[in-house]
Design a protein around this motif. Sequence first.
Motif, PDB file in Angstrom:
ATOM      1  N   GLU A 123       0.822  -1.208   0.000  1.00 27.98           N
ATOM      2  CA  GLU A 123       0.000   0.000   0.000  1.00 27.98           C
ATOM      3  C   GLU A 123       0.856   1.258   0.000  1.00 27.98           C
ATOM      4  N   ALA A 124       1.999   1.200   0.664  1.00 25.11           N
ATOM      5  CA  ALA A 124       2.913   2.349   0.636  1.00 25.11           C
ATOM      6  C   ALA A 124       3.450   2.562  -0.771  1.00 25.11           C
ATOM      7  N   ALA A 125       3.786   1.471  -1.468  1.00 28.57           N
ATOM      8  CA  ALA A 125       4.265   1.578  -2.841  1.00 28.57           C
ATOM      9  C   ALA A 125       3.166   2.114  -3.753  1.00 28.57           C
ATOM     10  N   ALA A 126       1.953   1.613  -3.587  1.00 27.83           N
ATOM     11  CA  ALA A 126       0.842   2.082  -4.417  1.00 27.83           C
ATOM     12  C   ALA A 126       0.584   3.567  -4.200  1.00 27.83           C
ATOM     13  N   ALA A 127       0.649   4.006  -2.956  1.00 27.06           N
ATOM     14  CA  ALA A 127       0.424   5.424  -2.663  1.00 27.06           C
ATOM     15  C   ALA A 127       1.484   6.299  -3.322  1.00 27.06           C
ATOM     16  N   GLU A 128       2.722   5.816  -3.323  1.00 26.15           N
ATOM     17  CA  GLU A 128       3.801   6.579  -3.953  1.00 26.15           C
ATOM     18  C   GLU A 128       3.577   6.701  -5.454  1.00 26.15           C
ATOM     19  N   ILE A 129       3.160   5.595  -6.087  1.00 28.71           N
ATOM     20  CA  ILE A 129       2.900   5.633  -7.528  1.00 28.71           C
ATOM     21  C   ILE A 129       1.705   6.523  -7.836  1.00 28.71           C
ATOM     22  N   GLU A 130       0.680   6.455  -7.013  1.00 26.09           N
ATOM     23  CA  GLU A 130      -0.518   7.274  -7.237  1.00 26.09           C
ATOM     24  C   GLU A 130      -0.212   8.766  -7.136  1.00 26.09           C
ATOM     25  N   ARG A 131       0.746   9.119  -6.307  1.00 32.43           N
ATOM     26  CA  ARG A 131       1.147  10.535  -6.225  1.00 32.43           C
ATOM     27  C   ARG A 131       1.845  10.990  -7.504  1.00 32.43           C
ATOM     28  N   GLU A 132       2.477  10.055  -8.180  1.00 31.78           N
ATOM     29  CA  GLU A 132       3.250  10.399  -9.373  1.00 31.78           C
ATOM     30  C   GLU A 132       2.450  10.232 -10.662  1.00 31.78           C
ATOM     31  N   VAL A 133       1.592   9.215 -10.715  1.00 33.08           N
ATOM     32  CA  VAL A 133       0.858   8.888 -11.939  1.00 33.08           C
ATOM     33  C   VAL A 133      -0.618   9.226 -11.733  1.00 33.08           C
ATOM     34  N   ALA A 134      -1.059  10.274 -12.367  1.00 33.48           N
ATOM     35  CA  ALA A 134      -2.454  10.701 -12.216  1.00 33.48           C
ATOM     36  C   ALA A 134      -3.394   9.616 -12.730  1.00 33.48           C
ATOM     37  N   GLY A 135      -4.392   9.300 -11.917  1.00 29.66           N
ATOM     38  CA  GLY A 135      -5.389   8.323 -12.343  1.00 29.66           C
ATOM     39  C   GLY A 135      -4.928   6.882 -12.287  1.00 29.66           C
ATOM     40  N   ALA A 136      -3.809   6.620 -11.632  1.00 31.10           N
ATOM     41  CA  ALA A 136      -3.317   5.246 -11.540  1.00 31.10           C
ATOM     42  C   ALA A 136      -4.377   4.344 -10.904  1.00 31.10           C
ATOM     43  N   ASP A 137      -4.608   3.187 -11.524  1.00 27.77           N
ATOM     44  CA  ASP A 137      -5.625   2.239 -11.049  1.00 27.77           C
ATOM     45  C   ASP A 137      -4.897   1.057 -10.413  1.00 27.77           C
ATOM     46  N   LEU A 138      -4.712   1.122  -9.118  1.00 29.11           N
ATOM     47  CA  LEU A 138      -3.902   0.133  -8.411  1.00 29.11           C
ATOM     48  C   LEU A 138      -4.697  -0.481  -7.265  1.00 29.11           C
ATOM     49  N   SER A 139      -4.452  -1.746  -7.019  1.00 30.69           N
ATOM     50  CA  SER A 139      -4.999  -2.385  -5.821  1.00 30.69           C
ATOM     51  C   SER A 139      -3.966  -3.354  -5.280  1.00 30.69           C
ATOM     52  N   VAL A 140      -3.978  -3.534  -3.973  1.00 30.17           N
ATOM     53  CA  VAL A 140      -2.976  -4.352  -3.300  1.00 30.17           C
ATOM     54  C   VAL A 140      -3.648  -5.596  -2.743  1.00 30.17           C
ATOM     55  N   ARG A 141      -3.038  -6.745  -3.014  1.00 25.16           N
ATOM     56  CA  ARG A 141      -3.534  -8.009  -2.478  1.00 25.16           C
ATOM     57  C   ARG A 141      -2.382  -8.769  -1.835  1.00 25.16           C
ATOM     58  N   GLU A 142      -2.680  -9.441  -0.752  1.00 21.31           N
ATOM     59  CA  GLU A 142      -1.656 -10.230  -0.067  1.00 21.31           C
ATOM     60  C   GLU A 142      -1.346 -11.497  -0.843  1.00 21.31           C
ATOM     61  N   LEU A 143      -0.064 -11.753  -1.031  1.00 21.19           N
ATOM     62  CA  LEU A 143       0.394 -12.991  -1.670  1.00 21.19           C
ATOM     63  C   LEU A 143       1.753 -13.351  -1.091  1.00 21.19           C
ATOM     64  N   ASP A 144       1.789 -14.457  -0.376  1.00 22.72           N
ATOM     65  CA  ASP A 144       3.043 -14.988   0.153  1.00 22.72           C
ATOM     66  C   ASP A 144       3.364 -16.249  -0.625  1.00 22.72           C
ATOM     67  N   LEU A 145       4.331 -16.168  -1.517  1.00 24.69           N
ATOM     68  CA  LEU A 145       4.678 -17.290  -2.371  1.00 24.69           C
ATOM     69  C   LEU A 145       5.341 -18.429  -1.608  1.00 24.69           C
ATOM     70  N   ALA A 146       5.690 -18.185  -0.355  1.00 21.61           N
ATOM     71  CA  ALA A 146       6.257 -19.238   0.488  1.00 21.61           C
ATOM     72  C   ALA A 146       5.168 -20.044   1.196  1.00 21.61           C
ATOM     73  N   SER A 147       3.919 -19.772   0.854  1.00 19.80           N
ATOM     74  CA  SER A 147       2.789 -20.485   1.450  1.00 19.80           C
ATOM     75  C   SER A 147       1.781 -20.808   0.363  1.00 19.80           C
ATOM     76  N   LEU A 148       1.588 -22.097   0.081  1.00 21.00           N
ATOM     77  CA  LEU A 148       0.639 -22.473  -0.964  1.00 21.00           C
ATOM     78  C   LEU A 148      -0.792 -22.117  -0.574  1.00 21.00           C
ATOM     79  N   SER A 149      -1.098 -22.084   0.718  1.00 24.26           N
ATOM     80  CA  SER A 149      -2.438 -21.662   1.130  1.00 24.26           C
ATOM     81  C   SER A 149      -2.652 -20.186   0.810  1.00 24.26           C
ATOM     82  N   SER A 150      -1.602 -19.366   0.947  1.00 23.31           N
ATOM     83  CA  SER A 150      -1.698 -17.962   0.570  1.00 23.31           C
ATOM     84  C   SER A 150      -1.873 -17.814  -0.940  1.00 23.31           C
ATOM     85  N   VAL A 151      -1.153 -18.629  -1.700  1.00 25.17           N
ATOM     86  CA  VAL A 151      -1.283 -18.597  -3.163  1.00 25.17           C
ATOM     87  C   VAL A 151      -2.713 -18.952  -3.563  1.00 25.17           C
ATOM     88  N   ARG A 152      -3.256 -20.001  -2.946  1.00 22.60           N
ATOM     89  CA  ARG A 152      -4.631 -20.398  -3.257  1.00 22.60           C
ATOM     90  C   ARG A 152      -5.628 -19.317  -2.862  1.00 22.60           C
TER      91      ARG A 152
END
Length: 322
Positions: A55-84
């Motif tokens: 979310e911090a990265a998305a906020a930084e990009i949104e400040r720079e790119v007008a109208g940026a369409d971004l959303s953040v989702r949790e994904l831990d590739l070290a956990s197959l349950s997180s991937v699913r």
Amino acid sequence: MPRSQGWTAVEMPDIDGQTVIVTGANSGLGYEATRAFARVGARVILACRSVDRGEAAAAEIEREVAGADLSVRELDLASLSSVRAFADGFDGDLHALCNNAGVMALPRSETTEGFETQFGVNHLGHFALTGLLFDRLRETAATAGDVRVVTHASGLHERGEIDFDDLQGERDYDRWEAYAQSKLANVLFAYELDRRLGDSGIDDVTSVACHPGYAATNLQRRGPEAEGSRLKAALMTVANAVFAQSAARGALPLLYAATAPDVDGGDYVGPGGLLNMRGTPEKQRSSERSYDRRTAARLWDVSENLTGVTYGFTEKATGETP
């Protein structure tokens, strides 16, 4: 191999309204790729282990790119349950999946399922993610045409070998050999996916591999930091400052692979400058081992067994007689 003649992100096509997933999007190459996709109108899903950092990265990009369409989702590739969970929670079209996240040269550790971390995160996590999103990719391709899966490898894949007798490094572990193995697995996966798509008559989903050359990111410091070596971490920081190209330049092969109109399934894209470590993207040849079809097919079968994820290709695609 044909060169891209100085291609930069300025030449990315307008992909307004298309949806792109970038794993590891909160820093380094993933962050720069996300920013570039946002500039050409894409809806970008930042798939990050840490939602706060995403979310911090998305906020930084949104400040720079007008109208940026971004959303953040949790994904831990070290956990197959997180991937699913990530795949189950994704809804809608998917025009490009950028398998970017990775770890490098860590002391031996294990994922939630007990896989060696570099092999588990860099290869198995992305293998599972792609398989679980495969129906979304195909459904999007049916209406939108060209859909792409881009898997981020490394030039160090050339040092890699797939040790099927000790995939998890339980008997003998070297952090750089394990990294090289995981990156070779990335290329083998990208090529095998392309072959299986072709054998199944699926010509509107394209699988491509790429590598960034030597780009300055936090990735180089994480291994020494995990090892507890301040000296090695400092040396990596100096090497990045002196020898590496910027993360924005390092992201160009991924962006080219994901958007350039002349990209074909099974391509391998990397920087075309000095020792393929820097410069603008071009199509290249990967290592001889990466073109070994028997190794690729065996790795695919092992990956299905380890992750429990299958892609539902036709029997012809698996080499069996219909």
